[in-house]
Design a protein around this motif. Structure first.
Motif, PDB file in Angstrom:
ATOM      1  N   LEU A  23     -26.224 -32.784 -61.651  1.00 50.58           N
ATOM      2  CA  LEU A  23     -26.801 -33.961 -60.995  1.00 50.58           C
ATOM      3  C   LEU A  23     -26.711 -33.855 -59.476  1.00 50.58           C
ATOM      4  N   ILE A  24     -25.577 -33.426 -58.974  1.00 54.38           N
ATOM      5  CA  ILE A  24     -25.401 -33.268 -57.529  1.00 54.38           C
ATOM      6  C   ILE A  24     -26.321 -32.173 -56.994  1.00 54.38           C
ATOM      7  N   GLN A  25     -26.471 -31.102 -57.735  1.00 53.87           N
ATOM      8  CA  GLN A  25     -27.341 -30.004 -57.301  1.00 53.87           C
ATOM      9  C   GLN A  25     -28.797 -30.455 -57.242  1.00 53.87           C
ATOM     10  N   ARG A  26     -29.258 -31.216 -58.225  1.00 58.11           N
ATOM     11  CA  ARG A  26     -30.628 -31.732 -58.198  1.00 58.11           C
ATOM     12  C   ARG A  26     -30.842 -32.672 -57.029  1.00 58.11           C
ATOM     13  N   ARG A  27     -29.861 -33.524 -56.775  1.00 61.06           N
ATOM     14  CA  ARG A  27     -29.979 -34.455 -55.646  1.00 61.06           C
ATOM     15  C   ARG A  27     -30.046 -33.700 -54.332  1.00 61.06           C
ATOM     16  N   HIS A  28     -29.237 -32.674 -54.193  1.00 66.47           N
ATOM     17  CA  HIS A  28     -29.250 -31.858 -52.974  1.00 66.47           C
ATOM     18  C   HIS A  28     -30.596 -31.155 -52.803  1.00 66.47           C
ATOM     19  N   GLN A  29     -31.150 -30.617 -53.878  1.00 62.81           N
ATOM     20  CA  GLN A  29     -32.444 -29.946 -53.797  1.00 62.81           C
ATOM     21  C   GLN A  29     -33.547 -30.931 -53.425  1.00 62.81           C
ATOM     22  N   ARG A  30     -33.509 -32.145 -53.983  1.00 57.47           N
ATOM     23  CA  ARG A  30     -34.513 -33.150 -53.645  1.00 57.47           C
ATOM     24  C   ARG A  30     -34.401 -33.552 -52.175  1.00 57.47           C
ATOM     25  N   ARG A  31     -33.180 -33.727 -51.688  1.00 56.25           N
ATOM     26  CA  ARG A  31     -32.978 -34.079 -50.280  1.00 56.25           C
ATOM     27  C   ARG A  31     -33.451 -32.953 -49.368  1.00 56.25           C
ATOM     28  N   GLN A  32     -33.186 -31.718 -49.772  1.00 54.89           N
ATOM     29  CA  GLN A  32     -33.637 -30.563 -48.985  1.00 54.89           C
ATOM     30  C   GLN A  32     -35.161 -30.507 -48.939  1.00 54.89           C
ATOM     31  N   ALA A  33     -35.819 -30.815 -50.058  1.00 56.32           N
ATOM     32  CA  ALA A  33     -37.287 -30.842 -50.091  1.00 56.32           C
ATOM     33  C   ALA A  33     -37.824 -31.937 -49.180  1.00 56.32           C
ATOM     34  N   GLU A  34     -37.156 -33.099 -49.154  1.00 57.44           N
ATOM     35  CA  GLU A  34     -37.568 -34.182 -48.252  1.00 57.44           C
ATOM     36  C   GLU A  34     -37.476 -33.738 -46.796  1.00 57.44           C
ATOM     37  N   VAL A  35     -36.372 -33.115 -46.453  1.00 58.62           N
ATOM     38  CA  VAL A  35     -36.161 -32.675 -45.066  1.00 58.62           C
ATOM     39  C   VAL A  35     -37.209 -31.648 -44.664  1.00 58.62           C
ATOM     40  N   LEU A  36     -37.469 -30.683 -45.544  1.00 59.86           N
ATOM     41  CA  LEU A  36     -38.446 -29.639 -45.214  1.00 59.86           C
ATOM     42  C   LEU A  36     -39.852 -30.218 -45.062  1.00 59.86           C
ATOM     43  N   ARG A  37     -40.243 -31.146 -45.933  1.00 59.22           N
ATOM     44  CA  ARG A  37     -41.573 -31.770 -45.808  1.00 59.22           C
ATOM     45  C   ARG A  37     -41.660 -32.617 -44.550  1.00 59.22           C
ATOM     46  N   GLN A  38     -40.575 -33.313 -44.207  1.00 61.31           N
ATOM     47  CA  GLN A  38     -40.588 -34.129 -42.999  1.00 61.31           C
ATOM     48  C   GLN A  38     -40.704 -33.261 -41.754  1.00 61.31           C
ATOM     49  N   ILE A  39     -40.014 -32.149 -41.731  1.00 60.20           N
ATOM     50  CA  ILE A  39     -40.107 -31.233 -40.586  1.00 60.20           C
ATOM     51  C   ILE A  39     -41.513 -30.671 -40.470  1.00 60.20           C
ATOM     52  N   ALA A  40     -42.090 -30.260 -41.599  1.00 58.44           N
ATOM     53  CA  ALA A  40     -43.443 -29.693 -41.571  1.00 58.44           C
ATOM     54  C   ALA A  40     -44.466 -30.733 -41.106  1.00 58.44           C
ATOM     55  N   LEU A  41     -44.345 -31.967 -41.599  1.00 65.32           N
ATOM     56  CA  LEU A  41     -45.283 -33.018 -41.185  1.00 65.32           C
ATOM     57  C   LEU A  41     -45.091 -33.377 -39.713  1.00 65.32           C
ATOM     58  N   THR A  42     -43.853 -33.460 -39.265  1.00 61.72           N
ATOM     59  CA  THR A  42     -43.588 -33.751 -37.853  1.00 61.72           C
ATOM     60  C   THR A  42     -44.158 -32.670 -36.955  1.00 61.72           C
ATOM     61  N   ASP A  43     -43.982 -31.412 -37.335  1.00 57.92           N
ATOM     62  CA  ASP A  43     -44.544 -30.310 -36.547  1.00 57.92           C
ATOM     63  C   ASP A  43     -46.065 -30.384 -36.500  1.00 57.92           C
ATOM     64  N   ALA A  44     -46.691 -30.689 -37.644  1.00 60.78           N
ATOM     65  CA  ALA A  44     -48.153 -30.788 -37.674  1.00 60.78           C
ATOM     66  C   ALA A  44     -48.655 -31.949 -36.817  1.00 60.78           C
ATOM     67  N   LEU A  45     -47.964 -33.080 -36.896  1.00 65.71           N
ATOM     68  CA  LEU A  45     -48.373 -34.240 -36.079  1.00 65.71           C
ATOM     69  C   LEU A  45     -48.161 -33.973 -34.590  1.00 65.71           C
ATOM     70  N   HIS A  46     -47.067 -33.344 -34.248  1.00 58.43           N
ATOM     71  CA  HIS A  46     -46.805 -33.053 -32.832  1.00 58.43           C
ATOM     72  C   HIS A  46     -47.772 -32.004 -32.295  1.00 58.43           C
ATOM     73  N   ALA A  47     -48.194 -31.081 -33.145  1.00 52.38           N
ATOM     74  CA  ALA A  47     -49.179 -30.092 -32.705  1.00 52.38           C
ATOM     75  C   ALA A  47     -50.526 -30.753 -32.454  1.00 52.38           C
ATOM     76  N   ARG A  48     -50.860 -31.753 -33.252  1.00 47.44           N
ATOM     77  CA  ARG A  48     -52.157 -32.417 -33.126  1.00 47.44           C
ATOM     78  C   ARG A  48     -52.144 -33.519 -32.062  1.00 47.44           C
ATOM     79  N   LEU A  49     -51.061 -34.305 -31.996  1.00 44.82           N
ATOM     80  CA  LEU A  49     -51.044 -35.492 -31.131  1.00 44.82           C
ATOM     81  C   LEU A  49     -50.038 -35.438 -29.991  1.00 44.82           C
ATOM     82  N   GLY A  50     -49.089 -34.557 -30.076  1.00 42.60           N
ATOM     83  CA  GLY A  50     -47.977 -34.612 -29.144  1.00 42.60           C
ATOM     84  C   GLY A  50     -46.894 -35.482 -29.758  1.00 42.60           C
ATOM     85  N   ALA A  51     -45.888 -35.792 -28.995  1.00 44.69           N
ATOM     86  CA  ALA A  51     -44.761 -36.575 -29.512  1.00 44.69           C
ATOM     87  C   ALA A  51     -45.072 -38.066 -29.471  1.00 44.69           C
ATOM     88  N   VAL A  52     -46.046 -38.490 -30.257  1.00 46.17           N
ATOM     89  CA  VAL A  52     -46.467 -39.889 -30.271  1.00 46.17           C
ATOM     90  C   VAL A  52     -45.859 -40.633 -31.448  1.00 46.17           C
TER      91      VAL A  52
END
Length: 124
Positions: A23-52
């Motif tokens: 259970l702890i391992q699944r929760r950690h993997q889900r949290r890691q997936a959230e972090v990676l998607r958030q970083i990727a989306l933030t990078d894409a938004l900052h590339a397109r709009l800047g730090a808005v």
């Protein structure tokens, strides 16, 4: 029969520990997936709009939830945010939550320069 009960009683703690570790391992993997998607989306938004804008990505109720505070007064930014989210999450189930972005604080007025011939009031 007594041997079987004894084996089950002795194996129960190990089974519980193994279930908790899984259970702890699944929760950690889900949290890691959230972090990676958030970083990727933030990078894409900052590339397109800047730090808005700064998105927050979470896994909620079998779908991705993207929460972004956007300036509603600027529809071009809102449209760019939505287009970028669509590009990043394409075929996945996702939900976009748009919040009103707080207006930037007013800039402080420029300090007046000391009058010519007058001393400054510094203590050093």
């Amino acid at each position: 029969m007594a041997t079987l009960v004894a084996v089950l009683i002795l194996a129960a703690p190990f089974t519980v520990v193994a279930a908790l570790v899984t259970l702890i391992q699944r929760r950690h993997q889900r949290r890691q997936a959230e972090v990676l998607r958030q970083i990727a989306l933030t990078d894409a938004l900052h590339a397109r709009l800047g730090a808005v804008v700064a998105p927050v990505v979470r896994w909620r109720h079998r779908a991705w939830q993207v929460a972004v505070a956007v300036p509603f007064e600027r529809p071009a930014i809102v449209a760019a945010v939505l287009a970028t989210v669509q590009e990043m999450f394409g075929r996945l189930r996702y939900e976009v939550v748009l919040n009103r972005q707080a207006p930037p604080p007013p800039l402080p007025h420029a300090a007046r320069s000391a009058a010519v011939g007058r001393e400054s009031l510094s203590w050093t």
